[in-house]
Design an enzyme around this catalytic site. Structure first.
Site, PDB file in Angstrom:
ATOM      1  CE  LYS A  96      72.376  -9.888  -6.046  1.00  0.00           C
ATOM      2  NZ  LYS A  96      72.753  -8.847  -6.965  1.00  0.00           N
ATOM      3  CG  MET A 143      72.868  -2.073   0.372  1.00  0.00           C
ATOM      4  SD  MET A 143      73.279  -2.435  -1.346  1.00  0.00           S
ATOM      5  CE  MET A 143      72.504  -1.094  -2.208  1.00  0.00           C
ATOM      6  CB  THR A 195      61.987   2.470  -2.004  1.00  0.00           C
ATOM      7  OG1 THR A 195      63.368   2.159  -1.895  1.00  0.00           O
ATOM      8  CG2 THR A 195      61.714   3.873  -1.491  1.00  0.00           C
ATOM      9  CB  ALA A 196      64.235   0.244   2.366  1.00  0.00           C
ATOM     10  N   PRO A 231       0.826  -1.215   0.000  1.00  0.00           N
ATOM     11  CG  PRO A 231      -0.596  -1.470   1.811  1.00  0.00           C
ATOM     12  CD  PRO A 231       0.630  -2.036   1.195  1.00  0.00           C
ATOM     13  CB  ILE A 286      65.114   2.485  -5.298  1.00  0.00           C
ATOM     14  CG1 ILE A 286      64.262   3.530  -6.024  1.00  0.00           C
ATOM     15  CG2 ILE A 286      65.944   3.132  -4.188  1.00  0.00           C
ATOM     16  CD1 ILE A 286      63.416   4.410  -5.169  1.00  0.00           C
ATOM     17  N   GLY A 296      62.873  -2.773   8.948  1.00  0.00           N
ATOM     18  CA  GLY A 296      61.754  -1.838   8.892  1.00  0.00           C
ATOM     19  C   GLY A 296      60.486  -2.465   8.349  1.00  0.00           C
ATOM     20  N   GLY A 353      61.703  -4.063  -1.709  1.00  0.00           N
ATOM     21  CA  GLY A 353      61.546  -2.630  -1.962  1.00  0.00           C
ATOM     22  C   GLY A 353      61.087  -2.349  -3.370  1.00  0.00           C
ATOM     23  CG  ASP A 354      60.934   0.920  -6.888  1.00  0.00           C
ATOM     24  OD1 ASP A 354      59.735   1.142  -7.123  1.00  0.00           O
ATOM     25  OD2 ASP A 354      61.827   1.011  -7.754  1.00  0.00           O
ATOM     26  CG  ASP A 408      66.668 -10.157  -4.550  1.00  0.00           C
ATOM     27  OD1 ASP A 408      67.157 -11.022  -5.280  1.00  0.00           O
ATOM     28  OD2 ASP A 408      66.735  -8.943  -4.757  1.00  0.00           O
TER      29      ASP A 408
END
Ligand code: SAH
Length: 479
Positions: free
Chosen positions: A274, A387, A335-336, A43, A310, A416, A306-307, A252
């Site tokens: 590595k 590094m 990236t880091a 309704p 880089i 990190g 990371g990237d 890696d």
């Protein structure tokens, strides 16, 4: 499985919706979208029906449904939240042999209305078998985010070639392989990247190659993917998609185990990691392996921390692939520097502290620190060193020797964004000793500049999870 999942063709067929509120409107809307002729009984209708009423396929009856209304009807929905009326609807529907669903009343349901992700013509329906519709809805939301909206268009696009492929490729296996490679390969990527013409050309070329089915395997592809600094939540959607597609993965040391669990289960895994001073595989061998695997027709995932561009030697690897005419895609990662800075509460730039930020590596070509000190010594700049852990003593000594204020703040972020992240802060003069006194082993990033002092105020908001954070705030308020 308690229910049979089917997708019902209701085009031009009658569907009854009993009710005028929101659940009724949703059901009417979905039925209309599927091309049904919808009869709504109630309704008084809520304003949600205003636009639906304009649909020519909707008929409105401001009364309760009667038995005669069920003639030629295929599905009936009840959504009045009125027990007597629901029961009556159910009885009439059963009498007419019509499938019925009364919202939230399991005993009056022949079927379940699933949660739907609509990428028409691609449709995903999720059901919890009526046990926990909220879980189905949460899952639906997750799928919604995972599935690029262009997938619907991709489905339509692919559908346009179905007959041609059926014509040219005779066996089911051939067609399946072809479609897998097409949808999950370059054709799909080109289409999703917004280039349907190139996708269409590539599809036809691929079809020609597949048809002339020579014995030489088709060329594979390499995905150079940035996996970010460690926390799997920092992967991109595209990275995840390609990780799920790979035949073989070369990864890696920096790629965290949590991230490796997200790679396709069946993919072959090769650790080319590595570690400093401990080369599992030399760079030339890694590159050669990628080329060889791609030439065998494999989809090779080159997963990097990371990237890739880089300090990741991504550029060098790609040069070699290009020289060998191996197709590739590059997917950026966090990236880091970004990851560690965010998770440690150290903004890399800040109006009052640093107008620029440079990323450098302290790992010179032959282990010698050969840095451009003139551009590095600048009080309104943040310097991030990759590094650099093993040469931190020489590095800090050289910074001061070349004129950096010995009181300049510095931080070392170890592991990190991972569960075991550690941050050590000090000055360029004492950071080396503080790190030597700690247990950290890397990977670690060094951040030099006055932005490091901001961590004192920001760390509580970045390092604790939201519950801890709420508790910290409460504790502060109650002091
Ligand atoms: N391509 C990577 C860098 C590779 S070089 C990127 O874009 O991040 C390796 C260096 O990166 C390490 O020695 C360390 O300095 C830094 N690094 C990588 N992951 C890290 C992490 N989770 N925490 C701290 N430093 C990290």
């Amino acid at each position: 499985m308690d229910h049979l999942p089917i997708f019902l063709d209701v085009k031009g067929k009658k569907i009854i919706v009993d009710g005028g509120g929101t659940p009724a409107a949703r059901r009417a809307e979905r039925a209309l979208n599927a091309g049904a002729l919808v009869s709504v009984f109630c309704p008084n209708l809520s304003p949600e029906f205003d636009t639906l009423l304009m649909n020519a396929n909707l008929s409105y009856f401001p009364r309760a449904p009667e038995q005669a209304d069920f003639l030629d009807c295929v599905v009936a929905y009840g959504a009045t939240e009125n027990d007597a009326r629901d029961a009556a609807l159910y009885k009439m529907a059963k009498q007419a042999n019509v499938l019925v669903n009364i919202a939230d009343v399991t005993r009056y349901c022949d079927f379940i209305t699933p949660s739907v992700v609509d990428r028409s013509p691609l449709v995903i329906a999720v059901s919890s078998g009526g046990n926990a519709p909220v879980i189905a809805r949460i899952l639906r939301a997750r799928i919604e985010v995972m599935l690029p909206s262009a997938y619907g268009r991709l489905t339509k696009f692919v559908g346009g070639f179905r007959d041609a492929v059926m014509d040219k490729l005779k066996t089911t296996d051939q067609r399946r392989h072809f479609w897998e490679n097409t949808i999950e390969g370059q054709v799909g990527d080109l289409f999703l990247a917004g280039d349907p013409e190139a996708a269409s050309q590539r599809l036809l070329d691929d079809l020609d190659i597949a048809t002339s089915a020579s014995d030489t395997p088709q060329m594979g592809e390499v995905y150079l993917v940035g996996a970010g600094p460690g926390d799997p939540d920092l992967l991109t959607f595209k990275a995840l998609r390609l990780m799920q597609r790979a035949d073989v993965v070369l990864y890696d040391r920096l790629v965290s185990p949590e991230i490796m669990t997200l790679v396709r289960r069946d993919a072959e895994r090769v650790n080319v990691g590595k570690a400093p001073q401990q080369h599992t595989m030399v760079q030339e061998d890694i590159t050669q392996m990628m080329v060889d695997l791609a030439k065998q027709g494999k989809r090779v995932l080159r997963l990097k921390g990371g990237d890739p561009f880089i300090f990741g030697r991504g550029g060098e690897e790609l040069e070699e692939l290009a020289a060998n005419a191996v197709p590739f895609q590059v997917i950026p990662g966090i990236t880091a520097a970004s990851g560690c800075a965010s998770y440690a509460g150290i903004p890399l730039t800040h109006r009052d502290h640093a107008q620029s930020c440079v990323l450098i590596t302290a790992h010179g070509k032959d282990g010698v620190l050969d840095l451009d000190w003139k551009t590095l010594i600048n009080p309104s700049q943040t310097v991030v060193v990759y590094m650099g852990l093993s040469s931190l003593d020489i590095l800090s000594e050289q910074f001061v020797k070349h004129g950096l204020d010995p009181a300049t703040p510095a931080a070392v972020v170890d592991n990190g964004t991972r569960a075991n992240q550690q941050v050590i802060t000090g000055t360029i003069s004492d950071i080396h000793q503080k790190v030597a006194d700690s247990e950290i082993k890397g990977p670690a990033l060094i951040i030099i500049g006055s932005v490091v002092t901001l961590r004192d105020d920001l760390r509580w908001f970045t390092e604790t999870d939201s519950t801890d954070h709420a508790m910290t705030l409460q504790a502060q308020e109650s002091l």
